[in-house]
Design a protein around this motif. Structure first.
Motif, PDB file in Angstrom:
ATOM      1  N   ILE A 189     -12.207  10.257 -15.261  1.00  0.00           N
ATOM      2  CA  ILE A 189     -10.750  10.249 -15.083  1.00  0.00           C
ATOM      3  C   ILE A 189     -10.108   9.147 -15.927  1.00  0.00           C
ATOM      4  CG2 ILE A 189      -8.915   9.788 -13.402  1.00  0.00           C
ATOM      5  CD1 ILE A 189     -10.668  11.213 -11.307  1.00  0.00           C
ATOM      6  N   VAL A 193      -7.359   9.475 -19.107  1.00  0.00           N
ATOM      7  CA  VAL A 193      -6.042   8.823 -19.111  1.00  0.00           C
ATOM      8  C   VAL A 193      -5.905   7.925 -20.335  1.00  0.00           C
ATOM      9  CG1 VAL A 193      -4.546   7.210 -17.875  1.00  0.00           C
ATOM     10  CG2 VAL A 193      -5.780   8.983 -16.608  1.00  0.00           C
ATOM     11  N   TYR A 213     -11.840  17.001 -22.746  1.00  0.00           N
ATOM     12  CA  TYR A 213     -10.456  16.566 -22.575  1.00  0.00           C
ATOM     13  C   TYR A 213      -9.563  17.401 -23.500  1.00  0.00           C
ATOM     14  CZ  TYR A 213     -12.481  12.217 -20.633  1.00  0.00           C
ATOM     15  OH  TYR A 213     -13.179  11.299 -19.898  1.00  0.00           O
ATOM     16  N   ILE A 265      -1.023   7.934 -10.815  1.00  0.00           N
ATOM     17  CA  ILE A 265      -1.050   9.178 -11.580  1.00  0.00           C
ATOM     18  C   ILE A 265      -1.415  10.324 -10.647  1.00  0.00           C
ATOM     19  CG2 ILE A 265      -2.168  10.425 -13.481  1.00  0.00           C
ATOM     20  CD1 ILE A 265      -2.590   7.756 -14.850  1.00  0.00           C
ATOM     21  N   PHE A 267      -2.821  14.214 -10.173  1.00  0.00           N
ATOM     22  CA  PHE A 267      -3.681  15.200 -10.813  1.00  0.00           C
ATOM     23  C   PHE A 267      -3.570  16.513 -10.047  1.00  0.00           C
ATOM     24  CE2 PHE A 267      -5.415  11.108 -11.798  1.00  0.00           C
ATOM     25  CZ  PHE A 267      -5.917  11.203 -13.091  1.00  0.00           C
ATOM     26  N   ILE A 284      -3.406  16.363 -15.740  1.00  0.00           N
ATOM     27  CA  ILE A 284      -2.986  14.972 -15.561  1.00  0.00           C
ATOM     28  C   ILE A 284      -1.462  14.916 -15.629  1.00  0.00           C
ATOM     29  CG2 ILE A 284      -3.145  12.628 -16.462  1.00  0.00           C
ATOM     30  CD1 ILE A 284      -5.825  13.451 -17.729  1.00  0.00           C
ATOM     31  N   ASP A 286       1.046  12.311 -15.603  1.00  0.00           N
ATOM     32  CA  ASP A 286       1.335  10.880 -15.728  1.00  0.00           C
ATOM     33  C   ASP A 286       2.808  10.707 -16.087  1.00  0.00           C
ATOM     34  OD1 ASP A 286       1.484   8.210 -16.213  1.00  0.00           O
ATOM     35  OD2 ASP A 286      -0.049   8.157 -17.774  1.00  0.00           O
TER      36      ASP A 286
END
Length: 567
Positions: A189, A193, A213, A265, A267, A284, A286
């Motif tokens: 994770i 990020v 990713y 954050i 998810f 994600i 964010d």
């Protein structure tokens, strides 16, 4: 449990045995010994917990080291042996399974060859000699399910229970709660990020667990883990997102909110069963990376001005279109942020809610309980809203309610899946919406894509800049009004991870429904006719927007062609 299995000399002797047999190399051995000393776990278990050795390879190595035979799938009986003496609870709790009975000797499969207590208990219980064979844990699970779960275990597994046995679920929980698994998932994770990824893909394969990713729209492999970690990693993510780890047959959706490097954050987690385990995708969300500003999203000054004029309309429908992952929701959130004030009441209906916006009433649809888009919209209209945002117009019923809301004095914002702005009108007509209603309510359509932005630290002048400038000028004559060209190409540097790109920018076209477009909608004109009229009225196409960004050195020709080819 044999006492010497915990002693340092076991890790020394068994570790040397593994290195000599080329099962692991000395560096892996040192890592495993350090992890065992730190965690207090048994050395052989640490090897599989960290994915350094597969369960199959460990069983074969232990078989040779202990001179104990391996139990194969072919050795599993067709029905439980000595079922009146050896119950499912004993088998489940001790993870030993009877395999064969010959004269006065019982052969059993054991997942832990060092645990002697179940062997002694079986010898006492059956008055037989007990011969253990090492059984791969995954084979034990299959055998237990086949022999004791279902009809044979109906008394312990009443109707409505899941296929996963209690011990299997507990084993998953134990695996997911191990310190190495927790650290591994946290590293996955945090790595995503830090790499500014939008999604984490955890994909089980036949002999590995792949972690990828999605960075700037493209997938990159981050880690390749041992197949033995599939259940542990997946279960850890499911526990974090409050999903049912016992349910491995159906897709599930959940959310996680954690602090990464001091930033909260969100998810969004999705799981789906595949041939080799559950595939997990973590979106994600964010908020610190999302700038809800049209200019920062990539809209030029002329389109920003036009968008603000559209949003000042007292009523009507504004649509944003494009494929999945083209930034539609972010554009809508940016519009809502600019519209949000104490004088207006704003509602959204979303599936799912991606970002929580202060001062805006956001409703999450829940089809399972009957709260779909149409039901939620009807209820919202009774809440006296000024502005309504609909996550997506998916069907005729939702479209009709949106039109009704706009006709009764509300400004409605929504998304649709179409290739360009003009196709949005014909898509709604094909859906069953009357053309005269569209002509009266739709005020404007934004069609958009995302292209990767060149890294500002390493982009260099393009070797064929003059040739490309000439070609782009032929594609769109308006580009020459932007000044001298600055056409660039990626190079790659540490700041962009060697990719040559950093972040993404929007290319978009904005179709305004004026008198000409209004007339064409009433005439049921084709996409091409509507598009031609919009261009004649001054609309700059998505491709032309991309050409302008290439001309200014913001992106590459290849990116623009990939996202929005000329029609």
């Amino acid at each position: 449990m044999s006492a010497d299995v915990w002693a340092p000399d076991f890790s020394e002797s068994f570790g040397a045995f593994l290195v000599a047999g080329n099962v692991i190399d000395p560096a892996v051995l040192d890592r495993a010994r350090r992890a065992a000393a730190t965690s207090g776990e048994r050395f052989d278990l640490v090897l599989t917990r960290l994915g350094l050795v597969s369960e199959n390879d460990l069983v074969i190595a232990l078989s040779r080291y202990l001179d104990m035979p391996v139990a194969l799938a072919a050795h599993i009986p067709s029905e439980p042996l000595l079922a009146d003496l050896i119950g499912p609870d004993f088998v489940r709790r001790n993870r030993v399974i009877p395999l064969g009975l010959e004269a006065d000797r019982l052969t059993v499969g054991v997942t832990d060859p060092f645990n002697e207590e179940p062997i002694r208990a079986l010898a006492y219980l059956t008055s037989l000699g007990v011969a253990p064979r090492i059984l791969v844990p995954a084979e034990f699970d299959k055998a237990f399910d086949a022999l004791y779960v279902g009809a044979a275990g109906a008394a312990e597994h009443p109707a409505g229970s899941t296929d996963a046995s209690d011990i299997d679920v507990q084993r998953l929980r134990d695996m997911a709660s191990e310190a190495p698994t927790i650290r591994l998932v946290n590293q996955i994770i945090a790595g995503a990020v830090e790499a500014r990824a939008s999604d984490i893909h955890i994909e089980p394969g036949v002999d590995a667990l792949l972690v990828r990713y999605r960075i700037d729209g493209l997938l990159r492999t981050a880690l390749t883990l041992a197949a033995g970690l599939r259940a542990a990693v997946t279960s850890r993510v499911k526990i974090m997102s409050k999903l049912d780890i016992a349910e491995r047959r159906l897709p599930q959706d959940g959310r996680i909110k954690i602090a990464v490097r001091g930033i909260d954050i969100d998810f969004r987690v999705s799981t789906i069963p595949t041939a080799f385990g559950e595939s997990v995708v973590m979106r994600i969300l964010d908020r610190s990376r999302v700038e809800l500003d049209f200019a920062k999203l990539g809209f030029d000054a002329a389109r920003v001005t036009a968008l603000h004029q559209l949003m000042n309309e007292p009523n009507g429908i504004i649509l944003v279109t494009g494929p999945t992952g083209s930034g539609k929701t972010t554009t809508l959130y940016t519009a809502l942020k600019s519209l949000n004030s104490s004088e207006r009441k704003i509602f959204t209906v979303e599936d799912p809610i991606e970002y929580q916006l202060v001062g805006i009433n956001q409703v999450q649809v829940q089809p399972v309980i009957g709260l779909g888009f149409p039901h939620a919209l009807r209820s919202i209209l009774r809440q006296d809203p000024d502005i309504i945002m609909i996550g997506e117009i998916r069907d005729l019923e939702t479209a009709r309610i949106a039109i009704q809301a706009s006709l009764t004095g509300h400004l409605v914002l929504s998304t649709l899946h179409t290739n360009n702005a003009a196709a949005t009108i014909t898509r709604l007509i094909d859906m069953g919406v009357e053309n005269y209603l569209l002509a009266s309510t739709v005020k404007g359509v934004v069609a958009q894509r995302l292209v990767r932005r060149l890294c500002p630290h390493c982009a260099v002048p393009h070797a064929g800049a003059a040739r490309w400038a000439e070609a782009l000028g032929r594609d769109w004559s308006g580009v020459t009004a932007l000044g001298p060209p600055d056409i660039r190409q990626p190079a790659g540097c540490p700041a962009c991870g060697g990719s040559g790109f950093s972040g993404r920018t929007t290319i978009a076209e904005l179709l305004l429904v004026g008198a000409d477009i209004h007339r064409l909608i009433l005439q049921r004109a084709s996409d091409a006719q509507i598009d031609a009229a919009a261009r004649a009225g001054g609309m700059v196409s998505m491709y032309e927007t991309g050409v302008a960004k290439v001309w200014r050195g913001e992106t590459t020709v290849e990116e623009v062609l990939r996202a929005a080819r000329m029609g």
